[in-house]
Design a protein around this motif. Structure first.
Motif, PDB file in Angstrom:
ATOM      1  N   ASP A   5       0.797  -1.229   0.000  1.00 50.05           N
ATOM      2  CA  ASP A   5       0.000   0.000   0.000  1.00 50.05           C
ATOM      3  C   ASP A   5       0.833   1.283   0.000  1.00 50.05           C
ATOM      4  O   ASP A   5       0.277   2.382   0.141  1.00 50.05           O
ATOM      5  N   LYS A   6       2.155   1.177  -0.163  1.00 44.23           N
ATOM      6  CA  LYS A   6       2.981   2.372  -0.323  1.00 44.23           C
ATOM      7  C   LYS A   6       2.901   2.828  -1.779  1.00 44.23           C
ATOM      8  O   LYS A   6       2.739   2.014  -2.701  1.00 44.23           O
ATOM      9  N   ASN A   7       3.025   4.127  -1.996  1.00 44.84           N
ATOM     10  CA  ASN A   7       2.918   4.691  -3.337  1.00 44.84           C
ATOM     11  C   ASN A   7       4.297   4.842  -3.971  1.00 44.84           C
ATOM     12  O   ASN A   7       5.212   5.412  -3.358  1.00 44.84           O
ATOM     13  N   ILE A   8       4.427   4.341  -5.194  1.00 40.50           N
ATOM     14  CA  ILE A   8       5.693   4.441  -5.903  1.00 40.50           C
ATOM     15  C   ILE A   8       5.457   4.990  -7.305  1.00 40.50           C
ATOM     16  O   ILE A   8       4.490   4.620  -7.976  1.00 40.50           O
ATOM     17  N   LEU A   9       6.329   5.886  -7.717  1.00 42.43           N
ATOM     18  CA  LEU A   9       6.335   6.424  -9.075  1.00 42.43           C
ATOM     19  C   LEU A   9       7.540   5.851  -9.802  1.00 42.43           C
ATOM     20  O   LEU A   9       8.663   5.916  -9.302  1.00 42.43           O
ATOM     21  N   VAL A  10       7.305   5.283 -10.981  1.00 43.22           N
ATOM     22  CA  VAL A  10       8.390   4.738 -11.793  1.00 43.22           C
ATOM     23  C   VAL A  10       8.437   5.497 -13.112  1.00 43.22           C
ATOM     24  O   VAL A  10       7.478   5.439 -13.900  1.00 43.22           O
ATOM     25  N   THR A  11       9.509   6.232 -13.362  1.00 46.96           N
ATOM     26  CA  THR A  11       9.682   6.856 -14.665  1.00 46.96           C
ATOM     27  C   THR A  11      10.392   5.870 -15.587  1.00 46.96           C
ATOM     28  O   THR A  11      11.065   4.953 -15.133  1.00 46.96           O
ATOM     29  N   GLY A  12      10.214   6.061 -16.885  1.00 44.79           N
ATOM     30  CA  GLY A  12      10.776   5.090 -17.825  1.00 44.79           C
ATOM     31  C   GLY A  12      10.033   3.772 -17.749  1.00 44.79           C
ATOM     32  O   GLY A  12      10.556   2.722 -18.129  1.00 44.79           O
ATOM     33  N   ALA A  13       8.798   3.813 -17.280  1.00 45.02           N
ATOM     34  CA  ALA A  13       8.040   2.584 -17.004  1.00 45.02           C
ATOM     35  C   ALA A  13       7.685   1.814 -18.266  1.00 45.02           C
ATOM     36  O   ALA A  13       7.417   0.612 -18.205  1.00 45.02           O
ATOM     37  N   THR A  14       7.659   2.478 -19.405  1.00 40.67           N
ATOM     38  CA  THR A  14       7.330   1.767 -20.643  1.00 40.67           C
ATOM     39  C   THR A  14       8.563   1.105 -21.247  1.00 40.67           C
ATOM     40  O   THR A  14       8.441   0.360 -22.225  1.00 40.67           O
ATOM     41  N   GLY A  15       9.729   1.362 -20.682  1.00 41.78           N
ATOM     42  CA  GLY A  15      10.973   0.836 -21.226  1.00 41.78           C
ATOM     43  C   GLY A  15      11.324  -0.536 -20.691  1.00 41.78           C
ATOM     44  O   GLY A  15      10.587  -1.152 -19.915  1.00 41.78           O
ATOM     45  N   PHE A  16      12.473  -1.005 -21.114  1.00 40.54           N
ATOM     46  CA  PHE A  16      12.962  -2.342 -20.785  1.00 40.54           C
ATOM     47  C   PHE A  16      13.070  -2.560 -19.275  1.00 40.54           C
ATOM     48  O   PHE A  16      12.357  -3.382 -18.687  1.00 40.54           O
ATOM     49  N   ILE A  17      13.918  -1.806 -18.604  1.00 41.31           N
ATOM     50  CA  ILE A  17      14.117  -1.994 -17.167  1.00 41.31           C
ATOM     51  C   ILE A  17      12.907  -1.511 -16.383  1.00 41.31           C
ATOM     52  O   ILE A  17      12.426  -2.175 -15.461  1.00 41.31           O
ATOM     53  N   GLY A  18      12.384  -0.350 -16.753  1.00 31.12           N
ATOM     54  CA  GLY A  18      11.278   0.240 -16.010  1.00 31.12           C
ATOM     55  C   GLY A  18      10.051  -0.638 -15.944  1.00 31.12           C
ATOM     56  O   GLY A  18       9.376  -0.713 -14.904  1.00 31.12           O
ATOM     57  N   SER A  19       9.757  -1.342 -17.034  1.00 34.10           N
ATOM     58  CA  SER A  19       8.555  -2.189 -17.045  1.00 34.10           C
ATOM     59  C   SER A  19       8.680  -3.341 -16.056  1.00 34.10           C
ATOM     60  O   SER A  19       7.693  -3.751 -15.425  1.00 34.10           O
ATOM     61  N   PHE A  20       9.889  -3.872 -15.882  1.00 34.19           N
ATOM     62  CA  PHE A  20      10.097  -4.940 -14.903  1.00 34.19           C
ATOM     63  C   PHE A  20      10.037  -4.402 -13.467  1.00 34.19           C
ATOM     64  O   PHE A  20       9.602  -5.104 -12.555  1.00 34.19           O
ATOM     65  N   ILE A  21      10.476  -3.172 -13.269  1.00 38.99           N
ATOM     66  CA  ILE A  21      10.363  -2.552 -11.940  1.00 38.99           C
ATOM     67  C   ILE A  21       8.889  -2.410 -11.560  1.00 38.99           C
ATOM     68  O   ILE A  21       8.492  -2.682 -10.422  1.00 38.99           O
ATOM     69  N   VAL A  22       8.076  -1.985 -12.515  1.00 40.32           N
ATOM     70  CA  VAL A  22       6.630  -1.857 -12.285  1.00 40.32           C
ATOM     71  C   VAL A  22       6.041  -3.199 -11.863  1.00 40.32           C
ATOM     72  O   VAL A  22       5.274  -3.282 -10.893  1.00 40.32           O
ATOM     73  N   GLU A  23       6.398  -4.273 -12.572  1.00 43.31           N
ATOM     74  CA  GLU A  23       5.860  -5.592 -12.268  1.00 43.31           C
ATOM     75  C   GLU A  23       6.244  -6.050 -10.857  1.00 43.31           C
ATOM     76  O   GLU A  23       5.425  -6.611 -10.123  1.00 43.31           O
ATOM     77  N   GLU A  24       7.492  -5.786 -10.472  1.00 40.96           N
ATOM     78  CA  GLU A  24       7.935  -6.196  -9.136  1.00 40.96           C
ATOM     79  C   GLU A  24       7.229  -5.379  -8.050  1.00 40.96           C
ATOM     80  O   GLU A  24       6.861  -5.918  -6.996  1.00 40.96           O
ATOM     81  N   ALA A  25       7.015  -4.100  -8.305  1.00 39.23           N
ATOM     82  CA  ALA A  25       6.312  -3.260  -7.329  1.00 39.23           C
ATOM     83  C   ALA A  25       4.886  -3.770  -7.116  1.00 39.23           C
ATOM     84  O   ALA A  25       4.380  -3.794  -5.984  1.00 39.23           O
ATOM     85  N   LEU A  26       4.241  -4.202  -8.181  1.00 38.78           N
ATOM     86  CA  LEU A  26       2.893  -4.755  -8.056  1.00 38.78           C
ATOM     87  C   LEU A  26       2.907  -6.035  -7.234  1.00 38.78           C
ATOM     88  O   LEU A  26       2.035  -6.263  -6.390  1.00 38.78           O
ATOM     89  N   LYS A  27       3.918  -6.879  -7.460  1.00 43.51           N
ATOM     90  CA  LYS A  27       4.030  -8.130  -6.701  1.00 43.51           C
ATOM     91  C   LYS A  27       4.171  -7.856  -5.211  1.00 43.51           C
ATOM     92  O   LYS A  27       3.735  -8.643  -4.373  1.00 43.51           O
ATOM     93  N   ARG A  28       4.773  -6.724  -4.880  1.00 46.51           N
ATOM     94  CA  ARG A  28       4.992  -6.381  -3.471  1.00 46.51           C
ATOM     95  C   ARG A  28       3.811  -5.633  -2.861  1.00 46.51           C
ATOM     96  O   ARG A  28       3.901  -5.144  -1.733  1.00 46.51           O
ATOM     97  N   GLY A  29       2.718  -5.508  -3.618  1.00 48.90           N
ATOM     98  CA  GLY A  29       1.512  -4.885  -3.094  1.00 48.90           C
ATOM     99  C   GLY A  29       1.546  -3.374  -3.066  1.00 48.90           C
ATOM    100  O   GLY A  29       0.759  -2.747  -2.333  1.00 48.90           O
ATOM    101  N   MET A  30       2.407  -2.764  -3.864  1.00 46.49           N
ATOM    102  CA  MET A  30       2.514  -1.305  -3.878  1.00 46.49           C
ATOM    103  C   MET A  30       1.474  -0.699  -4.816  1.00 46.49           C
ATOM    104  O   MET A  30       0.977  -1.349  -5.738  1.00 46.49           O
ATOM    105  N   ASN A  31       1.151   0.550  -4.554  1.00 49.18           N
ATOM    106  CA  ASN A  31       0.315   1.327  -5.464  1.00 49.18           C
ATOM    107  C   ASN A  31       1.261   1.968  -6.473  1.00 49.18           C
ATOM    108  O   ASN A  31       2.091   2.804  -6.107  1.00 49.18           O
TER     109      ASN A  31
END
Length: 335
Positions: A5-31
């Motif tokens: 439930d913590k809020n995270i902003l990921v820039t470059g989220a549509t890119g190679f590394i950024g998209s995987f960061i987004v996926e991991e944040a979701l797995k950890r229950g983040m907004n």
């Protein structure tokens, strides 16, 4: 650290590394808020839990308006460009875009616990090039010789001056894995029976699989020391042929014409490539930066601080990573 439930902003989220960061944040229950541009592909951002937010990193005042309605405890800044027609565009995006984001967050008094900046090992350039090659460490003086590396170093330096920003910097070496397009060009070339290398002086390379970069990001969010910078690799060193040999094996060992060209020929090829790119308006993979990257002989780096301070431990070695990556390229119909 508890991320749920913590809020995270990921820039470059549509890119190679950024998209995987987004996926991991979701797995950890983040907004998760994924920063996008109007022209950005959303191919890797299909999960309905992702909040898309359009950010203009080139305009600080507009950026502040876009960020003002939100509260973020964490920001991972993975946005940037790696290839440009005009060298100045590297600085406009990688340096000034970083400045605008950091200043906007500070001026909005965002209650940040951590700001992770995904930089690059390219900030160092040709350091410790004398044989036997020694590991580059954070005591060495950066000497970037690419516009990309210079723009990333300039971004690091301006973040260093913002003492109120809880910034941790990551410097990954060659990042590869599914969705990556630069190493894919090598895979495609080998599939077409050609392996191209340059220079006759021994070259030592290092790599890091994308999931290990993501691991390091969350280690940094958890216990990164503010102000510190960390090299990332898989902890091993490779000859210049190892990667292509592994790719060749995963492709079924096709007939391969191995071409090793002198550096002066690469210089001519990349100069022509850059010239053609300017004429056509299309960014070429063969450019001045590419020449300096391929010319560099020593890519060894010391990841001890990442291990001891972050608890980072590489999970994917090159053999496994190449196998997974090539398999993904095949499944997606890229090769």
């Amino acid at each position: 650290m508890e991320y749920k439930d913590k809020n995270i902003l990921v820039t470059g989220a549509t890119g190679f590394i950024g998209s995987f960061i987004v996926e991991e944040a979701l797995k950890r229950g983040m907004n998760v808020w994924a920063a996008v541009r109007k022209t950005s592909s959303r191919a890797w951002l299909k999960d309905g839990r992702i909040h898309l937010i359009e950010l203009h990193l080139d305009d600080k005042e507009q950026l502040k308006k876009q960020l003002k309605p939100f509260t973020f405890q964490f920001v991972v800044h993975a946005a940037g460009v790696t290839k440009c027609l005009d060298a100045q565009h590297f600085f406009d995006t990688n340096t000034q875009g970083t400045r605008h984001l950091a200043e906007a967050l500070l001026e909005l008094k965002m209650p940040l616990q951590r700001f992770v900046f995904v930089s690059s090992f390219s900030v160092f350039g040709p350091v410790r090039e004398q044989q036997p090659y020694m590991e580059i460490n954070d005591k060495d003086v950066p000497m970037p010789n690419t516009a990309y590396g210079k723009s990333k170093l300039a971004a690091e330096q301006l973040l260093d001056d913002m003492s109120q920003l809880p910034c941790i910097t990551l410097r990954p070496t060659g990042v590869y894995g599914p969705r990556e397009k630069d190493y894919f060009m090598m895979v495609k070339s080998i599939k077409s029976h050609t392996d191209f290398a340059v220079g006759y002086k021994p070259q030592i390379l290092t790599f890091v699989y994308v999931s290990d970069v993501v691991q390091a990001v969350f280690c940094a969010l958890d216990k990164g020391v503010v102000g510190h910078k960390y090299f990332l690799s898989d902890g091993r060193e490779y000859s210049s042929r190892t990667f292509s040999d592994l790719v060749c094996r995963e492709l079924g060992n096709p007939f391969l014409l191995r071409i090793k060209a002198p550096l002066w020929l690469l210089r001519i090829i990349t100069t022509c490539g850059e010239w053609v790119g300017r004429l056509t308006g299309k960014v070429s993979a063969l450019n001045k930066d590419k020449y300096h990257i391929m010319k560099q002989r020593n890519w060894k780096c010391d990841i001890t601080p990442a291990r001891t301070e972050l608890g980072y431990e590489p999970q994917v070695q090159l053999e496994e990573g190449v196998k997974t990556t090539v398999k993904w390229y095949k499944e997606q119909g890229w090769i």
